[in-house]
Scaffold this active site. Structure first.
Site, PDB file in Angstrom:
ATOM      1  N   ASP A  41      22.433  29.644 -17.656  1.00  0.00           N
ATOM      2  CA  ASP A  41      23.303  28.780 -18.471  1.00  0.00           C
ATOM      3  C   ASP A  41      23.421  29.302 -19.898  1.00  0.00           C
ATOM      4  OD1 ASP A  41      23.718  27.198 -16.308  1.00  0.00           O
ATOM      5  OD2 ASP A  41      22.291  25.624 -16.901  1.00  0.00           O
ATOM      6  N   GLU A 117      28.001  38.258  16.236  1.00  0.00           N
ATOM      7  CA  GLU A 117      27.906  37.537  14.963  1.00  0.00           C
ATOM      8  C   GLU A 117      27.818  36.045  15.238  1.00  0.00           C
ATOM      9  OE1 GLU A 117      31.456  38.378  12.712  1.00  0.00           O
ATOM     10  OE2 GLU A 117      31.316  40.513  13.157  1.00  0.00           O
ATOM     11  N   LYS A 119      29.160  32.306  15.106  1.00  0.00           N
ATOM     12  CA  LYS A 119      30.462  31.660  14.976  1.00  0.00           C
ATOM     13  C   LYS A 119      30.269  30.469  14.043  1.00  0.00           C
ATOM     14  CE  LYS A 119      34.472  30.024  17.491  1.00  0.00           C
ATOM     15  NZ  LYS A 119      34.887  29.198  16.383  1.00  0.00           N
ATOM     16  N   ASP A 121      31.014  27.314  11.819  1.00  0.00           N
ATOM     17  CA  ASP A 121      31.901  26.179  12.074  1.00  0.00           C
ATOM     18  C   ASP A 121      32.520  25.693  10.770  1.00  0.00           C
ATOM     19  OD1 ASP A 121      33.243  24.288  13.438  1.00  0.00           O
ATOM     20  OD2 ASP A 121      31.523  23.003  13.853  1.00  0.00           O
ATOM     21  N   GLU A 187      35.037  32.886   6.737  1.00  0.00           N
ATOM     22  CA  GLU A 187      34.940  31.470   7.047  1.00  0.00           C
ATOM     23  C   GLU A 187      34.394  30.698   5.850  1.00  0.00           C
ATOM     24  OE1 GLU A 187      36.096  30.871  10.010  1.00  0.00           O
ATOM     25  OE2 GLU A 187      35.314  28.949  10.701  1.00  0.00           O
ATOM     26  N   TYR A 237      31.673  33.179   4.128  1.00  0.00           N
ATOM     27  CA  TYR A 237      31.071  34.322   4.819  1.00  0.00           C
ATOM     28  C   TYR A 237      32.209  35.237   5.262  1.00  0.00           C
ATOM     29  CZ  TYR A 237      26.566  31.968   5.003  1.00  0.00           C
ATOM     30  OH  TYR A 237      25.383  31.376   4.676  1.00  0.00           O
ATOM     31  N   LYS A 303      32.407  41.026  19.260  1.00  0.00           N
ATOM     32  CA  LYS A 303      33.577  41.847  18.933  1.00  0.00           C
ATOM     33  C   LYS A 303      33.338  43.282  19.361  1.00  0.00           C
ATOM     34  CE  LYS A 303      34.402  39.016  14.860  1.00  0.00           C
ATOM     35  NZ  LYS A 303      34.227  38.891  13.421  1.00  0.00           N
ATOM     36  N   LYS A 327      30.783  29.688  23.221  1.00  0.00           N
ATOM     37  CA  LYS A 327      30.582  28.382  22.596  1.00  0.00           C
ATOM     38  C   LYS A 327      29.352  27.681  23.156  1.00  0.00           C
ATOM     39  CE  LYS A 327      34.111  26.730  20.268  1.00  0.00           C
ATOM     40  NZ  LYS A 327      35.283  26.266  20.496  1.00  0.00           N
ATOM     41  N   CYS A 422      37.508 -11.201  37.552  1.00  0.00           N
ATOM     42  CA  CYS A 422      38.213 -10.018  37.077  1.00  0.00           C
ATOM     43  C   CYS A 422      38.664 -10.247  35.634  1.00  0.00           C
ATOM     44  CB  CYS A 422      39.413  -9.732  37.970  1.00  0.00           C
ATOM     45  SG  CYS A 422      40.495  -8.462  37.299  1.00  0.00           S
ATOM     46  N   CYS A 425      42.722 -10.515  35.664  1.00  0.00           N
ATOM     47  CA  CYS A 425      43.508 -11.554  36.334  1.00  0.00           C
ATOM     48  C   CYS A 425      42.731 -12.837  36.577  1.00  0.00           C
ATOM     49  CB  CYS A 425      44.083 -11.030  37.649  1.00  0.00           C
ATOM     50  SG  CYS A 425      42.839 -10.841  38.937  1.00  0.00           S
ATOM     51  N   CYS A 440      38.016  -6.136  42.185  1.00  0.00           N
ATOM     52  CA  CYS A 440      38.920  -7.279  42.182  1.00  0.00           C
ATOM     53  C   CYS A 440      39.788  -7.117  43.418  1.00  0.00           C
ATOM     54  CB  CYS A 440      39.779  -7.245  40.921  1.00  0.00           C
ATOM     55  SG  CYS A 440      41.165  -8.390  40.990  1.00  0.00           S
TER      56      CYS A 440
END
Ligand code: IVH
Length: 680
Positions: A41, A117, A119, A121, A187, A237, A303, A327, A422, A425, A440
């Site tokens: 700072d 790598e 993935k 999110d 990402e 990233y 990849k 995934k 039911c 009805c 029913c």
């Protein structure tokens, strides 16, 4: 040093900028600060002071200029240098193997290696750098993915992210081997700590919490106030480097090294892999350390490394063939049951559903889970207000796995009373002997009619596009439809009277309905909603009987001659057609012009009128298979040998039946003999 002297001031400002950039990189990219926040700072304040006294020394890439002007009205749209594509997904080792095989096939003689790598999110961004006068590069644009062709210009917000260099020096470019104009893709994520802080603040302000870090990151990036973005501590990233719209010639691993050399944050969890086994090792290890990463990931990206192989593999419409996302799936979460709701299906079946406090599981927010039936609720001892573990695998319907009880999760209080009437009805519901479901049995139950219409029109049944929930609800409401056959007498005037229906949509729906008349007997049988008659059974019945009349006239025995039809299904079919209302429905459909015939499958008849007896063990066919083949050829199989027996088929260790055959002079065949007979 006398800073009122302009040359000295310029020199000191340049020193401070270099120092601050170095510390920013150490802190935000390397996670390895070498000075305290207070010291940082102090350097920053000194630079601000000089720039305030000598405004002419201010440069746009100065570390003091991260939070700058805000976009006047919304974000400009900017075209991407090359489209930002998506990735194909794999959910299992088998799918990875298929992909790996395809890659090798298409790559031909080129050697194939992969980079694995994480993935991340978050959301992808493109950072365009352009040549600066000093021989280095300067961040010109930060763009969101947008529709893949055109993104939104969120540069002023991207600039506040400290792991993104505002400029790169000529020296660094040289070391990294990168020209002045380049583009980085990566990402944007919101780290877990920042996400938690954000939600604590939102709670204090009485605001609803953000559902997950990805949404929070996306929302933040589209905030029109860069100073807010700066507080949110987003991270980028980097995973791709484009020069003149193309990837680095050396490949993905070299790309990641070059990005690191340029000062970008590159995820450290990466590996070179060759085989699917290596991929799975990396994937398993990644899942193990997932909770400790401090940011969300939803899988692993693989990849192809070499540029030559990538070129040969190329792209499908939406994704490269040289990459795939594995995934993670089958995740669970703990949440509270707010209520239990009962829905009535087209067969009158009552299904209980748990209404949950929304939770985020494996990529979506889950607020309902099936409870199957009354027994399931009973067995779990589930109370309204209980905490439960909810599981979701792949894209299947979420399930309640168990009731969770501990110090943080006290029991619920309200016992759910299964309805005896039911809910739609009001008629009594019944549970038949040996069945788990209540149903029913009121044939006029509006829920059953609604669900029947929806089922009738659904894809794979009569495929009437446009006959969705909203339309069906209105048709019932207006009393325009009392059974499925009424669909065929709807008129344009009637439809135009419905909400959100113009002439064009009315005509389109009528055309779909008209078209469905030719769907064929199998589809109509499915559409009628006979219990246990699904796609395959309907198909087999249609092929066997060839017309609705023949089917309706069939006895239990005749029905059971159809492959896969046993007493349970035949009984259900007989009961269905025994009801006058259902016979009337068939007549109305016929009168409306609905096609209810099918091409009859030619039955084999080689063994028609013959009775065969099987004995002993055949070399390849099991007893059941032999029986099925004989019956398929029109023959009968009996257990006892008599004078009327046409053949005895004998295998190894045949016993008394073979003796009996010899005694009565009945011809004896072995398996090969049977096969020849069947082929005739
Ligand atoms: S490569 C051609 N690498 O996943 C597009 N994407 O499902 C290649 N993502 O849109 C993208 N981590 O937003 C790549 N290490 C990674 C990634 C990654 C996360 C995202 C990215 C992409 C989406 C596709």
């Amino acid at each position: 040093m006398d800073l009122s002297n302009k040359t000295n001031a310029a020199q000191r400002a340049e020193e401070l900028r270099a120092e601050l950039r170095r510390h920013e990189h150490l802190y935000y990219v390397m996670d390895a600060p070498t000075i305290s926040d207070a010291e940082y700072d102090a350097l920053m304040n000194e630079l601000k002071q000089i720039e305030a006294e000598h405004p002419e020394l201010l440069t746009p890439d100065s570390p003091t200029q991260r939070v700058g002007g805000k976009p006047a009205e919304g974000f400009k749209k900017v075209r991407h240098s090359r489209p930002m594509l998506s990735l194909d997904n794999a959910y299992s080792v088998e799918e990875l193997r298929d992909w790996d095989r395809r890659v090798h096939e298409l790559a031909g003689n080129l050697p194939v290696e992969y980079t694995a790598e994480l993935k991340l999110d978050g959301l992808s961004v493109a950072l365009q750098y352009e040549a600066a006068e000093d021989g280095g590069s300067r961040l010109a644009y930060g763009l969101t993915r947008g529709d893949g062709q055109t993104g939104e210009d969120v540069t002023s917000n991207i600039r506040t992210i400290r792991s993104v260099p505002l400029s790169v020096s000529a020296d660094t470019l040289k070391k990294a081997g990168v020209p002045q104009a380049f583009e980085v893709r990566g990402e944007v994520v919101m780290p877990a700590a920042a996400f938690q802080k954000l939600n604590e603040e939102r709670e204090k302000q009485g605001l609803a919490p953000a559902v997950n870090p990805r949404n929070a990151a996306a929302g933040t990036l589209r905030t029109l106030e860069p100073s807010i973005v700066a507080q949110r501590r987003l991270d980028v990233y980097a995973y791709f480097l484009l020069v003149e719209g193309d990837y680095l010639a050396e490949g993905q691993a070299a790309t990641l090294d070059a990005l690191t050399a340029l000062g970008f944050r590159v995820n450290p969890h990466r590996e070179r892999v060759k085989t699917v086994e290596d991929m799975m090792k990396f994937i398993d290890a990644t899942e193990q350390r997932r909770a400790e990463l401090g940011y969300e990931i939803d899988g692993v990206v693989l990849k192809v490394d070499s540029q030559a192989a990538k070129l040969r593999l190329g792209y499908t419409g939406r994704a490269p063939r040289w990459a795939i996302a594995y995934k993670f799936t089958a995740k669970s979460a703990i949440t509270q049951v707010r209520d239990i709701l009962i829905s009535v299906g087209r067969t009158g079946k009552l299904t209980p559903t748990a209404e949950l406090m929304p939770v985020f599981i494996g990529g979506t927010t889950v607020s309902r889970a099936t409870l199957h039936n009354a027994d399931f609720i009973e067995r779990m001892g589930l109370l309204i207000g209980d905490w439960v573990k909810v599981e979701r695998g792949g894209d299947v319907i979420p399930k309640v796995a168990e009731v969770v009880v501990d110090a943080e999760h006290p029991r619920g209080t309200l016992k759910f009373v299964y309805p005896t009437l039911c809910p739609e009805c009001g008629n009594a519901v019944v549970r038949e002997e040996g069945e788990v479901d209540y149903r029913c049995v009121n044939a006029d139950c509006p829920a059953q009619l609604r669900e029947t219409l929806l089922h009738f029109g659904s894809r794979g049944v009569m495929s009437i596009e446009g006959l969705g929930e909203a339309v069906v609800a209105q048709l019932l409401d207006k009393g325009l439809v009392h059974h499925v056959a009424d669909l065929y007498s709807l008129t344009e005037e009637q439809l135009v009277g419905l909400e959100r229906f113009a002439e064009k949509s009315a005509r389109a729906l009528l055309k779909e309905i008209e078209h469905s008349k030719n769907a064929g007997l199998a589809r109509v049988l499915m559409g009628l909603g006979i219990r246990f008659v699904g796609e395959r059974t309907a198909q087999l019945l249609a092929e066997e009987f060839g017309s609705i009349d023949a089917l309706m006239a069939a006895s239990a025995e005749e029905l059971e001659r159809v492959e896969e039809v046993g007493p349970r299904i035949s009984q259900s079919i007989l009961e269905f057609f025994a009801r006058p209302a259902n016979r009337a429905l068939v007549e109305s459909l016929k009168a409306a012009g609905v096609e209810m015939t099918a091409e009859k499958k030619q039955r084999s008849t080689q063994l028609a009128g013959m009775t065969l007896v099987l004995t002993g063990t055949l070399p390849t066919l099991s007893r059941d298979e032999a029986k099925a083949r004989i019956e398929a050829a029109g023959g009968k199989v009996s257990g006892a040998v008599s004078k009327k027996t046409s053949y005895v088929v004998a295998g190894e260790e045949a016993g008394s039946k073979l003796d009996k055959a010899r005694e009565l002079n009945v011809p004896v065949l072995d398996e090969a003999g049977l096969m020849r007979l069947l082929e005739k």
